[in-house]
Design a protein around this motif. Structure first.
Motif, PDB file in Angstrom:
ATOM      1  N   PHE A 190      72.481  41.884 109.319  1.00 21.44           N
ATOM      2  CA  PHE A 190      73.419  42.714 108.542  1.00 21.44           C
ATOM      3  C   PHE A 190      73.997  43.766 109.492  1.00 21.44           C
ATOM      4  CE2 PHE A 190      70.557  40.989 105.364  1.00 21.44           C
ATOM      5  CZ  PHE A 190      71.423  40.613 104.354  1.00 21.44           C
ATOM      6  N   PRO A 191      75.033  43.389 110.249  1.00 22.61           N
ATOM      7  CA  PRO A 191      75.474  44.222 111.372  1.00 22.61           C
ATOM      8  C   PRO A 191      76.162  45.527 111.010  1.00 22.61           C
ATOM      9  CG  PRO A 191      76.870  42.287 111.140  1.00 22.61           C
ATOM     10  CD  PRO A 191      75.747  42.109 110.173  1.00 22.61           C
ATOM     11  N   HIS A 192      76.518  45.722 109.782  1.00 26.67           N
ATOM     12  CA  HIS A 192      77.316  46.903 109.459  1.00 26.67           C
ATOM     13  C   HIS A 192      76.576  47.860 108.535  1.00 26.67           C
ATOM     14  CE1 HIS A 192      80.204  44.246 111.207  1.00 26.67           C
ATOM     15  NE2 HIS A 192      80.210  43.443 110.161  1.00 26.67           N
ATOM     16  N   ARG A 193      75.259  47.913 108.642  1.00 25.85           N
ATOM     17  CA  ARG A 193      74.464  48.692 107.688  1.00 25.85           C
ATOM     18  C   ARG A 193      73.669  49.798 108.365  1.00 25.85           C
ATOM     19  NH1 ARG A 193      74.031  45.912 102.941  1.00 25.85           N
ATOM     20  NH2 ARG A 193      75.910  44.638 102.753  1.00 25.85           N
ATOM     21  N   LYS A 194      73.518  50.880 107.622  1.00 21.30           N
ATOM     22  CA  LYS A 194      72.658  51.973 108.067  1.00 21.30           C
ATOM     23  C   LYS A 194      71.296  51.900 107.402  1.00 21.30           C
ATOM     24  CE  LYS A 194      76.581  55.044 108.934  1.00 21.30           C
ATOM     25  NZ  LYS A 194      77.273  56.295 108.529  1.00 21.30           N
ATOM     26  N   GLU A 195      71.255  51.412 106.152  1.00 17.37           N
ATOM     27  CA  GLU A 195      69.981  51.268 105.458  1.00 17.37           C
ATOM     28  C   GLU A 195      69.608  49.789 105.382  1.00 17.37           C
ATOM     29  OE1 GLU A 195      73.202  50.496 103.406  1.00 17.37           O
ATOM     30  OE2 GLU A 195      72.769  52.634 103.214  1.00 17.37           O
ATOM     31  N   VAL A 196      68.335  49.534 105.129  1.00 17.26           N
ATOM     32  CA  VAL A 196      67.875  48.153 104.953  1.00 17.26           C
ATOM     33  C   VAL A 196      68.476  47.612 103.656  1.00 17.26           C
ATOM     34  CG1 VAL A 196      65.862  46.676 104.610  1.00 17.26           C
ATOM     35  CG2 VAL A 196      65.713  48.643 106.156  1.00 17.26           C
ATOM     36  N   ARG A 246      55.485  48.908 105.410  1.00 14.08           N
ATOM     37  CA  ARG A 246      55.522  50.379 105.476  1.00 14.08           C
ATOM     38  C   ARG A 246      55.221  50.876 106.880  1.00 14.08           C
ATOM     39  NH1 ARG A 246      52.138  51.302  99.818  1.00 14.08           N
ATOM     40  NH2 ARG A 246      53.886  50.916  98.385  1.00 14.08           N
ATOM     41  N   GLU A 247      54.262  50.227 107.539  1.00 11.27           N
ATOM     42  CA  GLU A 247      53.913  50.631 108.910  1.00 11.27           C
ATOM     43  C   GLU A 247      55.048  50.348 109.876  1.00 11.27           C
ATOM     44  OE1 GLU A 247      50.318  48.877 110.278  1.00 11.27           O
ATOM     45  OE2 GLU A 247      49.073  49.758 108.692  1.00 11.27           O
ATOM     46  N   GLU A 248      55.552  49.128 109.865  1.00 10.28           N
ATOM     47  CA  GLU A 248      56.540  48.710 110.852  1.00 10.28           C
ATOM     48  C   GLU A 248      57.887  49.405 110.659  1.00 10.28           C
ATOM     49  OE1 GLU A 248      56.169  46.870 113.627  1.00 10.28           O
ATOM     50  OE2 GLU A 248      54.050  46.993 113.131  1.00 10.28           O
ATOM     51  N   PHE A 249      58.236  49.722 109.433  1.00  7.06           N
ATOM     52  CA  PHE A 249      59.498  50.428 109.196  1.00  7.06           C
ATOM     53  C   PHE A 249      59.304  51.941 109.242  1.00  7.06           C
ATOM     54  CE2 PHE A 249      60.790  46.290 107.700  1.00  7.06           C
ATOM     55  CZ  PHE A 249      62.152  46.244 107.944  1.00  7.06           C
ATOM     56  N   GLY A 250      58.044  52.387 109.364  1.00  7.04           N
ATOM     57  CA  GLY A 250      57.764  53.814 109.429  1.00  7.04           C
ATOM     58  C   GLY A 250      58.158  54.551 108.173  1.00  7.04           C
ATOM     59  N   GLU A 251      57.921  53.917 107.016  1.00  8.30           N
ATOM     60  CA  GLU A 251      58.353  54.471 105.741  1.00  8.30           C
ATOM     61  C   GLU A 251      57.162  54.724 104.814  1.00  8.30           C
ATOM     62  OE1 GLU A 251      61.259  55.458 104.905  1.00  8.30           O
ATOM     63  OE2 GLU A 251      62.651  54.517 106.314  1.00  8.30           O
ATOM     64  N   GLY A 252      57.433  55.428 103.724  1.00  8.03           N
ATOM     65  CA  GLY A 252      56.393  55.764 102.770  1.00  8.03           C
ATOM     66  C   GLY A 252      56.275  54.745 101.648  1.00  8.03           C
ATOM     67  N   ASN A 253      55.486  55.112 100.634  1.00  4.26           N
ATOM     68  CA  ASN A 253      55.200  54.190  99.534  1.00  4.26           C
ATOM     69  C   ASN A 253      56.444  53.754  98.782  1.00  4.26           C
ATOM     70  OD1 ASN A 253      52.580  54.576 100.259  1.00  4.26           O
ATOM     71  ND2 ASN A 253      52.047  55.879  98.527  1.00  4.26           N
ATOM     72  N   ALA A 254      57.412  54.679  98.628  1.00  4.40           N
ATOM     73  CA  ALA A 254      58.596  54.375  97.815  1.00  4.40           C
ATOM     74  C   ALA A 254      59.456  53.294  98.450  1.00  4.40           C
ATOM     75  CB  ALA A 254      59.427  55.637  97.604  1.00  4.40           C
ATOM     76  N   PHE A 255      59.356  53.116  99.783  1.00  6.20           N
ATOM     77  CA  PHE A 255      60.231  52.190 100.498  1.00  6.20           C
ATOM     78  C   PHE A 255      59.966  50.738 100.123  1.00  6.20           C
ATOM     79  CE2 PHE A 255      61.054  49.477 104.230  1.00  6.20           C
ATOM     80  CZ  PHE A 255      62.382  49.771 104.471  1.00  6.20           C
ATOM     81  N   CYS A 256      58.693  50.385  99.948  1.00  6.10           N
ATOM     82  CA  CYS A 256      58.315  48.991  99.669  1.00  6.10           C
ATOM     83  C   CYS A 256      57.267  48.963  98.574  1.00  6.10           C
ATOM     84  CB  CYS A 256      57.772  48.338 100.936  1.00  6.10           C
ATOM     85  SG  CYS A 256      57.238  46.622 100.724  1.00  6.10           S
ATOM     86  N   LYS A 257      57.523  48.182  97.514  1.00  2.00           N
ATOM     87  CA  LYS A 257      56.608  48.120  96.381  1.00  2.00           C
ATOM     88  C   LYS A 257      56.372  46.681  95.952  1.00  2.00           C
ATOM     89  CE  LYS A 257      57.348  52.682  94.363  1.00  2.00           C
ATOM     90  NZ  LYS A 257      57.592  53.430  93.112  1.00  2.00           N
ATOM     91  N   LYS A 258      55.285  46.512  95.211  1.00  5.17           N
ATOM     92  CA  LYS A 258      54.918  45.197  94.702  1.00  5.17           C
ATOM     93  C   LYS A 258      55.448  45.025  93.283  1.00  5.17           C
ATOM     94  CE  LYS A 258      50.476  44.383  94.028  1.00  5.17           C
ATOM     95  NZ  LYS A 258      49.077  43.993  94.312  1.00  5.17           N
ATOM     96  N   VAL A 259      56.007  43.849  93.021  1.00  4.95           N
ATOM     97  CA  VAL A 259      56.452  43.530  91.664  1.00  4.95           C
ATOM     98  C   VAL A 259      55.779  42.217  91.277  1.00  4.95           C
ATOM     99  CG1 VAL A 259      58.416  43.269  90.110  1.00  4.95           C
ATOM    100  CG2 VAL A 259      58.682  44.559  92.219  1.00  4.95           C
ATOM    101  N   THR A 260      54.544  42.315  90.793  1.00 10.68           N
ATOM    102  CA  THR A 260      53.811  41.144  90.310  1.00 10.68           C
ATOM    103  C   THR A 260      53.138  41.520  89.011  1.00 10.68           C
ATOM    104  OG1 THR A 260      51.677  41.627  91.342  1.00 10.68           O
ATOM    105  CG2 THR A 260      53.313  40.514  92.715  1.00 10.68           C
ATOM    106  N   TYR A 261      52.648  40.518  88.298  1.00 10.06           N
ATOM    107  CA  TYR A 261      51.952  40.779  87.037  1.00 10.06           C
ATOM    108  C   TYR A 261      50.681  41.582  87.263  1.00 10.06           C
ATOM    109  CZ  TYR A 261      55.071  37.250  85.112  1.00 10.06           C
ATOM    110  OH  TYR A 261      56.184  36.549  84.717  1.00 10.06           O
TER     111      TYR A 261
END
Length: 920
Positions: A448-454, A475-490
């Motif tokens: 995605f060559p024209h983006r600032k955010e993921v 979260r580790e590799e992107f250096g982000e907190g909990n809000a950045f990546c979450k689980k959506v499963t039952y």
């Protein structure tokens, strides 16, 4: 109940009597005639002028129909006796001066066919049982039956409908008018299947006066989604919402309101309602296609509270996965028109709907029309993903409990070689997960060559435990907190619906990880990337998963969650980290029970009503073995969920259900018989059904999930010894081919329209007029592109050039500037694709240099600041008019007057020069 020693004719009559009584009819013989005793009375052997009719049906003391009875072995001949039935229907009844009777049945008590002689072209159809007297009475109160009313649809108002939706509705109504009982709408994901269906339902209720429509889905999430669609739908001929005009009920229990005109239900719940049982809600969270389909499911029997005529029409969403085996019984029960909705039918789907495909709208057509967006595939391959690895004996490794995730340190007794398929189930290699996530992170500027955010990204994981590992690594590799990546499963502790809403509408999370909860049927329009870290064997399921990314979204709406975008959503990307796009796919998962059925499937089948002795015995054996493996804390937890039952006790109950001695003992106990007495066959059957219900009652969604988790290997080995490495990364070969075709299509489009569109005329034929190009002229080209060839979105073509030429061309600031740069490249003005702003900046520098090089007075700094402002305006607007100086950004600096003050009589000449020089 027919006795086995009766002759076949009498057995058939007894079965018919049974069915009639279930449907609310009073059945009478010659000697007991009293047609006032009930609303509906069925008189046997009633005399007519052509001989005695097997049954004459009276409603409110008036004759309304006849039944022609046949032996069971004559079921295949029912259509051959229709002429005989019609003869009785048109005959004169003894003692009555009657008109011809409208309702005609032929029946063996097992098979029944029905004809409404008032229909435009009367045609018999199979029915599960007889209609209720109240129903026939209501039908007679209307001058025109349903199939006649279906001929009266007014012309469809196509306002707000896509062409594919219009065609589907019109063809569906034509199918109804031809009295075709089943119809299939094949419409690509994202093309508006649900809106199409609701529009059709609205017209059926309003114009055909349908009494009740069922909207059938196969998961709770889809039921909630459908309910929202009905609540927000506003018909074009009325400014009120659908739910203000008609009662809509989503079924959440056994209660079904009789005044509901639309019912929304999962097929699992409807099955349980017909059986008269409550349903564990967790069953509705699972796609029934993933459950075992038992060889001998508990059959659907007549339910007086929901007669066969309860629904006039049944709409079956995602019908490719919910119309077979166990669930087919539900659809066969109702005397209704069936309408199937799916994006991915298979051969069985076509067969079920009698090959009556009223709409075929493929993903490829949807992409061509701009209804969907297409996709490209980006591949990440690692060594351990492909080949697995090896741990040697006496190596110290971590072992992790799957449930508690507690770790312990242990030395291996022997060598352990594991394959890529064992990853994230038996063995976890953090380096493998890390390399995939790190490569994905590092390659995002290429993807995605024209983006600032993921971009909004959905990762498909193998298991819930695998999802947890991925989330930690992201979260580790992107250096982000909990809000950045979450689980959506039952299984996620945070409300999955809340997380899904955030993923859909908010900036965070940028990445969601799921197993299968949002693999199908769930809309997340801003989704632009699917990262597969699990393989998928079913072709249909894979197509459904890909469908999550196909939704279109406008620039303004996409900017709300991804602010750096400069255009609408033009495509999505599949990042394939496990070879999912190359692995062999099957047409569909087998729905028949086979040897080696997974434990979870056996438990789900028993819970859903399987009465297969093999399934019960097999499940009992496995639970008995599991009892020996459970740890004390696990036994305690299972007991809490089952009301004190252990795995061994559940196994015993399963065995008892098919143990002849246990069944006989229970029958004697229930009947108060002596221990030596022989229970009747009926008592034996009832006792066994009770034992089956008792055994099945131990299984709930919670219990099944618990057993499924603990029966697997309790621990996973964590391989921190073998480090993984990326062996291949980049766009797949097909992506390059698609890019070349896209460039060719764009070039052909420009050539084809070069004499029609003003801007293209100038670029191709009148280069001296480039100074006169305006914003409106370029906007016209973009508008025509979007209307006629939405696949040729400028940013998609831009990325195609970058992919084919193997180098970055820079980042355009908007779709319009990208379009101008592409036109210049196609026409040959620029040899290399260059952002238009780069071209203007280069031309501006050359022009200023030429102006400053001569003997004439040099520009002052104040003049240069103004000229730079003109240049910036021309980058986005392509042209400067005198009137533009009265608007932003010039007005804030003094506007036209200020420029005249700075340049005097040279002003107009400078404007003309810059228009020509900067557009060169």
């Amino acid at each position: 109940m027919a006795e086995p020693n009766q002759n076949p004719e009498q057995q058939a009559r007894d079965r018919i009597d049974d069915r009639l009584r279930q449907a609310g009819w009073e059945v009478q013989g010659k000697t007991e005639t009293n047609i006032t005793v009930a609303l509906g009375v069925a008189l046997k052997e009633y005399s007519t002028d052509v001989g005695p009719a097997d049954y004459v049906l009276f409603v409110d003391r008036k004759p309304v129909g006849i039944i022609e009875a046949k032996r069971e072995d004559e079921g295949h001949r029912l259509t051959l006796v229709e002429e005989q039935s019609q003869g009785y229907a048109t005959a004169k009844l003894k003692y009555i001066n009657n008109a011809p009777l409208p309702f005609v049945y032929e029946s063996t008590g097992v098979l029944t066919r029905f004809t409404d002689r008032r229909d435009p072209k009367p045609r018999s159809r199979p029915v599960f049982s007889f209609h209720r007297p109240e129903t026939l009475q209501a039908w007679l109160r209307t001058d025109r039956p349903l199939r006649t009313r279906l001929l009266d649809f007014p012309a469809l108002d196509t306002t707000g409908l896509r062409e594919c939706q219009t065609r589907a509705i019109q063809n569906l109504e034509h199918s109804f008018q031809e009295n075709r009982p089943r119809a299939l709408l094949q419409m690509a994901t994202g093309s508006g299947k649900t809106v199409t269906a609701i529009t059709s339902v609205y017209r059926l209720l309003k114009f055909a006066k349908a009494k009740r429509v069922l909207f059938l889905v196969d998961t709770k999430g889809l039921a909630e989604q459908a309910e929202q669609e009905f609540m927000t739908f506003t018909p074009v001929d009325d400014n009120r919402k659908f739910t203000e005009l008609y009662n809509v009920q989503r079924l959440k229990s056994r209660y079904m309101a009789t005044d509901s005109q639309v019912c929304i239900s999962t097929i699992q719940r409807l099955y349980s309602i017909l059986k008269g049982e409550d349903l564990d809600e967790t069953v509705e969270e699972r796609n029934p296609n993933e459950m075992m389909q038992p060889k001998a499911p508990m059959p659907v029997v007549y339910n007086p509270s929901i007669p066969i005529e309860f629904f006039d029409f049944i709409v079956i969403d995602e019908c490719h996965r919910s119309i077979y085996s166990l669930w087919k019984q539900v659809l066969d029960y109702f005397d209704s028109f069936l309408i199937g909705l799916t994006a991915t039918p298979d051969q069985r789907t076509f067969a079920f709907f009698n090959e009556n495909v009223v709409s075929e709208y493929t993903h490829e057509e949807a992409v061509t029309d701009g209804v969907n967006v297409g996709f490209d595939v980006y591949t990440i391959e690692t060594e351990i993903t492909q080949k697995g690895s090896r741990l040697v004996a006496r190596e110290f490794v971590d072992k992790r409990d799957k449930m508690t995730r507690k770790r312990r340190w242990e030395q291996l007794d022997e060598d352990l070689t594991y394959s890529g398929k064992q990853l994230d189930r038996d063995v976890v290699n953090p380096s493998q997960i890390r390399n995939i996530i790190r490569t994905f992170r590092d390659k995002l500027p290429e993807i995605f060559p024209h983006r600032k955010e993921v971009p909004k990204t959905l990762i498909f994981a193998k298991t819930d435990s695998h999802a947890d590992d991925i989330i930690q690594m992201v979260r580790e590799e992107f250096g982000e907190g909990n809000a950045f990546c979450k689980k959506v499963t039952y299984q996620s502790k945070e409300d999955p619906k809340s997380v899904l809403a955030q993923f859909r509408n908010d900036y965070y999370p940028r990445i969601a990880v799921t197993v299968d909860m949002i693999a199908t049927g769930t809309d997340v329009k801003p989704l632009e990337c699917l990262l597969f870290m699990r393989d998928v064997k079913s072709r249909n399921y894979f197509e459904q998963m890909k469908g999550r990314g196909t939704r279109t979204l406008g620039e303004d709406d996409l900017k709300k969650v991804s602010p750096s975008v400069i255009s609408r959503k033009t495509h999505f990307v599949i990042v394939d980290a496990v070879g999912v796009t190359k692995s062999l796919k099957t047409n569909s998962r087998s729905l028949e029970r086979k040897k080696g059925v997974p434990l979870k499937d056996l438990m789900m089948g028993v819970m859903m009503g399987a009465q297969d002795e093999d399934a019960f015995i097999s499940l009992a054996g496995r639970l008995a073995r599991l009892e020996q493996q459970l740890e004390p804390r696990e036994r305690e937890r299972l007991g809490q969920m089952t009301g004190g039952l252990s795995a061994g006790q559940i196994a015993k109950a399963l065995l008892n259900a098919y143990d002849t001695d246990t069944i006989a003992d229970k029958a004697r106990l229930d009947g108060g018989l002596a221990s030596t007495a022989e229970p009747s066959p009926g008592a034996i059957a009832n006792a066994q059904q009770d034992l089956i219900r008792v055994a099945a009652s131990a299984f709930t969604g919670e219990v099944i999930d618990f057993i499924e988790n603990v029966r697997r290997v309790h621990e996973q080995i964590i391989d921190t010894v073998n480090l993984d490495r990326v062996t291949a990364v980049g766009w797949d070969a097909q992506a390059r081919d698609r890019a070349m075709h896209l460039i060719q299509d764009f070039t052909s489009f420009m050539e084809r329209h070069k004499d029609e569109i003003t801007a293209l005329k100038i670029y191709y034929n009148q280069p001296y007029q480039r100074r006169d190009l305006t914003f409106q002229m370029i906007r016209e080209v973009l508008t025509i592109l979007k209307t006629e060839k939405p696949t040729l979105a400028p940013l998609s073509v831009w990325q195609a050039y970058e992919l084919v030429e193997g180098k970055k061309a820079g980042t355009p600031i908007s779709e319009l500037t990208a379009l101008v740069a592409l036109i210049r490249k196609v026409v040959g003005i620029d040899q290399e694709l260059t952002p238009y702003e780069g071209t203007v900046n280069r031309n501006f520098q050359q022009w200023v240099f030429q102006k400053q090089a001569g003997a004439a007075p040099k520009f002052t700094e104040a003049q240069m600041e103004w000229l730079r402002m003109v240049k910036e305006h021309m980058i986005s607007s392509f042209h400067l008019e005198r009137d533009d100086l009265d608007y932003a950004p010039f007005d804030a600096q003094g506007g036209l007057a200020k420029m005249y003050q700075l340049f005097g009589d040279m002003m107009d000449g400078l404007i003309d020069e810059m228009n020509e020089a900067l557009a060169a």
